[in-house]
Scaffold this active site. Structure first.
Site, PDB file in Angstrom:
ATOM      1  CG  ASP A  97      -0.117  -0.082   2.523  1.00  0.00           C
ATOM      2  OD1 ASP A  97       0.815  -0.913   2.591  1.00  0.00           O
ATOM      3  OD2 ASP A  97      -0.408   0.676   3.456  1.00  0.00           O
ATOM      4  CD  GLU A  98      -0.847   4.804   3.136  1.00  0.00           C
ATOM      5  OE1 GLU A  98      -1.881   5.396   3.450  1.00  0.00           O
ATOM      6  OE2 GLU A  98       0.093   4.633   3.922  1.00  0.00           O
ATOM      7  CB  ILE A  99       3.895   2.471  -3.660  1.00  0.00           C
ATOM      8  CG1 ILE A  99       3.461   1.142  -3.092  1.00  0.00           C
ATOM      9  CG2 ILE A  99       5.347   2.432  -4.126  1.00  0.00           C
ATOM     10  CD1 ILE A  99       4.231   0.721  -1.895  1.00  0.00           C
TER      11      ILE A  99
END
Lengths: 464, 464
Positions: B263-265
């Site tokens: 997630d959240e890259i």
């Protein structure tokens, strides 16, 4: 017409006289000793010791037989707490290992008394085969302090009446619910549990105000069905009930003191209820006279059951109390109320119970201090983080649950001369103590913010 | 260039099929059954039973030998919890007393598997001499559910790297501190502790983002010393470390699934670091291609160690995932994030994992749901009241500590048809469950307010 009520004496300001020798927990080379609270005297060496997984308890040279297992159980609790910390597996060839603790208790007596000697001396030598730490204490309760810090726990009913009183079995009809009650057997369990840990239980009945719940079971204790506080001063039944409660208390709560409350009285129901107003006129009393009459009559009942008495007093009176030669405990609302969430730990730490008391003889009459957390917005979900770590900053604590009035108290531990004048130097040590509380299952809140605050950012517990 | 990553399957939506016969806890005469969560099917009688202080466990008719003591220990825990409640001393002549519980487990196997039958049937007859309750279950873990509710506990490292990885022993240099770490032995203890309670442990390594802490021990995992996230996609060493971690995991975390985050890259470090930018050009990849490459390569490593894989996906994709024939777990941020303190229990309760999924075959692919509590503002002081009781409203939970990424999960328990459409009818039942949690030492917050709120006024726990 009556003299002023006797004033609140209680609980020792006992200074810890621990001398820690070459200290296992003192870290490597740095000058800091991360103990909380700071003992009266500490010296440390340069050696790091490892603690054996199989730590032994011995009592060579002790006059105390530990028939009730007070010392044995406390040692087991201490070992469990030590094992809770991270222990890296592996062997440490050449490093000295602490094999056990030898405890020397000079007194054979294990009765927990007011004013007893609870000091101890802990020495950890750098060498020995096997290497043993040495605890010396006059009493077993002093030895307990060397194994853990200890709280006095005081129990009292407040607006809700959750405790069973066999003499007046309808009193606990005033509990919130059937399941939110305590039997006398449970109270006995609590007292015994506490005593084995060196903790006295101080019971409070708050009279004549804050006693509305009494009338749920016995409505005649109310001035009237529409004006329910304070307790009816004109009725002998009121004092019979107080006598019944204190008689039952005296079989369970063996501490030297009982707390009779006495705070926040609005006596207007006494003058607006015709029956009581007539009684006041008949006895030539105004409301203040009647309040003093009530307090003194309740105190006489408590004395007849062998108790010394504590009452709440107003703010700023400590210096007058000790000037009159009476003992007191300080608990100032502006600095030491834990339910004031904007009161910081620095405020708790820097609060000075001896403010405006300069005479050394009068200073001795200040027996200690309490910090309070009144329970309007506290229950099982938030009580721990409301109390900790700010209570540790004052090293004294007393609080109230919504359905039962608990009072915790610990001695003011650190001698005034040792209290740091600049709290910044203390922050890291308190933060470390807070992390220890967390590790031991106590939900102490971060040190950095106001009471009961969440962490401000993800980081080590040691930096919160 | 690469296919879309495999999608997050996991964890059964197992419907409880309990039939409670004449029910000891159902109260006197009223129509309400105060159970949380509500079983698939409940019927009750009019008789009140008292529970013997000396409750017995028997296993007549069972094919399961309980060699590891799973059932015996769970029964002891249940009895301890029952005894924690207030028991009024006294005898109840003529009132029926529950003497014990007979447990019939049909399967002799005690291995905790994904997809196993964990249903049970509990019957409490009104008469019998001695009177025994009867639990019937296919597996011992189903029988456990009849004795207590159970959580799935999942453990993973996040920004801090607190877990010992023997293959790459410097990884836990990225922990917050020396004392805020977990050895592999401790991880094994956790898994074993959980399994005995019917709880699977799902481990997560969140890659390639949220992995800054890995580089504390191995700086070459960072794109550069000034641009530290995500992990260096261009370096074989990155995948060697992932392989080492998952190899070590596979010896400890025996659950069928591993979670690989994802997630959240923000991949900008890959294009601003010259070495990685050259690598991207050489391999004809843009940032999105490189991200897919990373995720797939990590997934192949996990598959090689025998794991099925879970990844985080964006919001609102559940219907697309099941339309593609893949399994998913729902965890929508707007309704089921416990760190959103303004999310009420009603919102948790009414959230529908099957929103916009009408095809019954596709509905079956929604395996369950998780509620999350991300740990930026949560630690040991406030985690319990952040989670409870709102997590109970969803009957699913997963959360993150600041120094370790914990994930808790429980099946969505109550069949959709049984979920009340008007939450007002559920409030009293949830409040009662919250009081039970408090009694059992869990600091669940009041039901009435937002997350982690203090009680608004002094009153019974049942009315908070």
């Amino acid at each position: 017409m009556a003299p002023a009520p006797r004033l609140l004496p209680v609980l020792t300001l006992l200074l810890l006289t621990a001398a820690v020798g070459p200290c296992a927990g003192a870290g490597r080379g740095g000058g800091r000793v991360d103990l909380w609270p700071m003992p009266s005297s500490v010296t440390r060496g340069a050696q790091t010791l490892h603690v054996s997984r199989d730590l032994k308890l011995t009592t060579a040279g002790s006059n105390y037989s530990d028939g009730r297992g007070i010392l044995r159980d406390a040692f087991a609790r201490m070992v469990a707490v030590v094992n809770m910390d991270h222990v890296i597996n592996g062997s440490y060839q050449g490093a000295p290992v602490l094999a056990g603790v030898n405890v020397v208790v000079r007194s054979p007596d294990d009765k927990l008394n007011f004013g007893m000697d609870e000091s101890y001396k802990l020495s950890v030598p750098a060498t020995g085969s096997p290497l043993y730490a040495q605890i010396e204490a006059q009493t077993v309760y002093g030895a307990l302090h060397a194994l853990e810090n200890i709280l006095h726990w005081h129990i009292v009913d407040e607006q809700s009446f959750p405790l069973e009183i066999p003499s007046y079995p309808k009193l606990w009809n005033g509990a919130y619910s059937y399941s939110e009650r305590y039997t006398m057997d449970e109270a006995i369990d609590i007292v015994q549990y506490a005593e084995k840990r060196g903790v006295n239980v101080l019971a409070e009945i708050d009279v004549p105000g804050h006693a509305l719940s009494w009338g749920v079971g016995y409505p005649s204790l109310w001035p009237s069905a529409t004006c329910k506080e304070p307790l009816d001063v004109s009725s002998d039944f009121t004092f019979k009930v107080i006598n019944g409660i204190l008689s039952d208390f005296s079989k369970v709560f063996k501490f030297k003191f009982v707390h009779l409350g006495g705070d926040e009285i609005n006596t207007s129901c006494w003058t607006t209820t015709p029956r009581i107003k007539s009684w006041l006129i008949q006895h030539g009393m105004n409301e203040s006279d009647a309040y003093r009459y009530f307090v003194l009559r309740a105190q006489k009942i408590a004395l007849s059951h062998g108790y010394d008495i504590i009452n709440w007093l107003g703010s700023g009176v400590a210096e007058k109390v000790v000037a009159a030669g009476l003992r007191c405990i300080v608990s100032n609302q502006d600095k030491w109320y834990l339910d004031h969430l904007d009161a910081t730990w620095e405020g708790f730490y820097m609060n000075e119970p001896l403010t405006n008391i300069y005479n050394p003889e009068q200073q001795k009459l200040v027996l200690g201090g309490e910090v309070c957390a009144w329970g309007e917005h506290i229950d099982a979900s938030d009580i721990q983080q409301t109390i900790w770590p700010r209570a540790a900053a004052a090293a004294g604590i007393m609080f109230v649950l919504t359905n039962l009035f608990f009072e915790f108290e610990e001695r003011l531990w650190t001698p005034i001369a040792k209290v740091a004048k600049d709290t910044r130097s203390v922050t890291a040590r308190l933060a470390r103590f807070r992390c220890l509380l967390n590790q031991r299952g106590v939900a102490a809140a971060p040190v950095a913010a106001y009471g009961r605050s969440a962490p401000s950012e993800p980081d080590s517990c040691l930096r919160q």
